[in-house]
Design a protein around this motif. Structure first.
Motif, PDB file in Angstrom:
ATOM      1  N   ASP A   1       4.465   4.472  -5.372  1.00  0.00           N
ATOM      2  CA  ASP A   1       4.041   3.126  -5.735  1.00  0.00           C
ATOM      3  C   ASP A   1       5.206   2.327  -6.320  1.00  0.00           C
ATOM      4  O   ASP A   1       5.018   1.250  -6.872  1.00  0.00           O
TER       5      ASP A   1
ATOM      6  N   VAL B   1      -8.862   1.873  -2.955  1.00  0.00           N
ATOM      7  CA  VAL B   1      -8.517   3.085  -2.222  1.00  0.00           C
ATOM      8  C   VAL B   1      -9.311   3.125  -0.924  1.00  0.00           C
ATOM      9  O   VAL B   1     -10.527   2.923  -0.923  1.00  0.00           O
TER      10      VAL B   1
ATOM     11  N   TYR C   1      -7.581   7.730   1.583  1.00  0.00           N
ATOM     12  CA  TYR C   1      -6.985   7.874   0.248  1.00  0.00           C
ATOM     13  C   TYR C   1      -5.684   7.088   0.081  1.00  0.00           C
ATOM     14  O   TYR C   1      -5.001   7.230  -0.930  1.00  0.00           O
ATOM     15  N   SER C   2      -5.314   6.272   1.068  1.00  0.00           N
ATOM     16  CA  SER C   2      -4.212   5.351   0.841  1.00  0.00           C
ATOM     17  C   SER C   2      -4.707   4.270  -0.122  1.00  0.00           C
ATOM     18  O   SER C   2      -5.908   4.007  -0.213  1.00  0.00           O
ATOM     19  N   GLU C   3      -3.775   3.650  -0.825  1.00  0.00           N
ATOM     20  CA  GLU C   3      -4.166   2.749  -1.909  1.00  0.00           C
ATOM     21  C   GLU C   3      -3.517   1.382  -1.746  1.00  0.00           C
ATOM     22  O   GLU C   3      -2.317   1.268  -1.521  1.00  0.00           O
ATOM     23  N   ASN C   4      -4.323   0.339  -1.863  1.00  0.00           N
ATOM     24  CA  ASN C   4      -3.814  -1.026  -1.874  1.00  0.00           C
ATOM     25  C   ASN C   4      -3.296  -1.371  -3.270  1.00  0.00           C
ATOM     26  O   ASN C   4      -3.949  -1.079  -4.278  1.00  0.00           O
TER      27      ASN C   4
ATOM     28  N   TYR D   1       0.830  -1.203   0.000  1.00  0.00           N
ATOM     29  CA  TYR D   1       0.000   0.000   0.000  1.00  0.00           C
ATOM     30  C   TYR D   1       0.864   1.252   0.000  1.00  0.00           C
ATOM     31  O   TYR D   1       2.042   1.232   0.364  1.00  0.00           O
TER      32      TYR D   1
ATOM     33  N   TYR E   1      -1.446   8.467   0.994  1.00  0.00           N
ATOM     34  CA  TYR E   1      -1.847   9.583   0.146  1.00  0.00           C
ATOM     35  C   TYR E   1      -0.788  10.681   0.148  1.00  0.00           C
ATOM     36  O   TYR E   1      -0.432  11.215   1.191  1.00  0.00           O
TER      37      TYR E   1
END
Length: 235
Positions: free
Chosen positions: A41, A142, A146-149, A33, A36
């Motif tokens: 990434d 998400v 707003y963190s993203e997997n 992850y 934000y």
């Protein structure tokens, strides 16, 4: 009207049963992850930016649970995607680790190895969860913060100077990244790390003044300093 609305909300609340609350169903998973506007990434690692000459190092990769916690530790096994150019046990080592009991996140310790090829190449390691892992690959998405997997995490490994992950946070002070610019900054300041989280936000501006004076002295003696992209280095 106000009392009618209150009555409606009361009836609606009483009508909701505990069973109406949606819960997660499915096999528990683990994912990479990014936070934000914080974590990238992909990760750039260079042995050239370490304070001592290292043959191996550890890069911590953030991972988190997709599913329910458990009172027992659960095994995590990673593998390299087929499109990776880095080689197992030559450029990196992947060990199995546990997600500790009752925990929702863990830092996976990727071991990187300083192989001879890294003097002239940047090798790409694309990590993903192995199908044989006790915690399977978690679904991408998400979160509310707003963190993203992510189902994959790319790690670029080299012993050359490459753009650090934090450079976007200092570009407004030092200018766009180039190896020539970075080498000049290292030579003048004696620093290898210009991350504001490491040296402090006020220090980056003090160093900017130092670099402006240094580049002026360089130009007086040698003319403009031109980087590998044909651009003049300025601070």
């Amino acid at each position: 009207m106000k009392y009618l609305l209150i009555l409606f909300l009361l009836v609606f609340t009483l009508g909701c049963k505990k069973s109406d609350i949606p819960t997660y169903h499915g096999q528990d998973g683990i994912s990479f992850y990014t936070k934000y506007f914080s974590d990238p990434d992909s990760i750039n690692y260079s042995f050239a930016l370490q304070p001592t000459n290292k043959l191996r190092d550890t890069v911590l990769i953030p991972m988190r649970l997709v599913g329910k916690t458990s009172t027992d530790p659960r095994r995590i096994k990673l593998r390299a995607a087929d499109s990776s150019t880095a080689r197992a046990n030559i450029d990196y080592i992947l060990n199995e680790i546990d997600l500790p009991a009752n925990q929702t996140s863990v830092n996976y310790p990727l071991i990187v190895l300083n192989s001879p090829e890294m003097k002239t190449k940047t090798l790409k390691l694309i990590l993903e969860v192995d199908p044989g892992s006790e915690l399977v690959a978690g679904a991408p998405g998400v979160a509310v913060d707003y963190s993203e997997n992510l189902q994959q995490m790319t790690v670029n490994i080299t012993s050359q100077l490459i753009k650090p992950n934090y450079w976007d946070n200092i570009e407004f002070v030092y200018g766009p990244f180039s190896v020539t610019r970075f080498q000049f900054m290292i030579r003048v300041t004696g620093l290898l790390n210009f991350d504001p989280n490491v040296i402090g936000s006020s220090e980056i501006f003090r160093l900017q003044v130092m670099l402006r004076n240094a580049i002026a002295a360089y130009e007086l003696a040698n003319g403009p300093l031109i980087d590998e992209f044909g651009n003049q280095v300025k601070f």
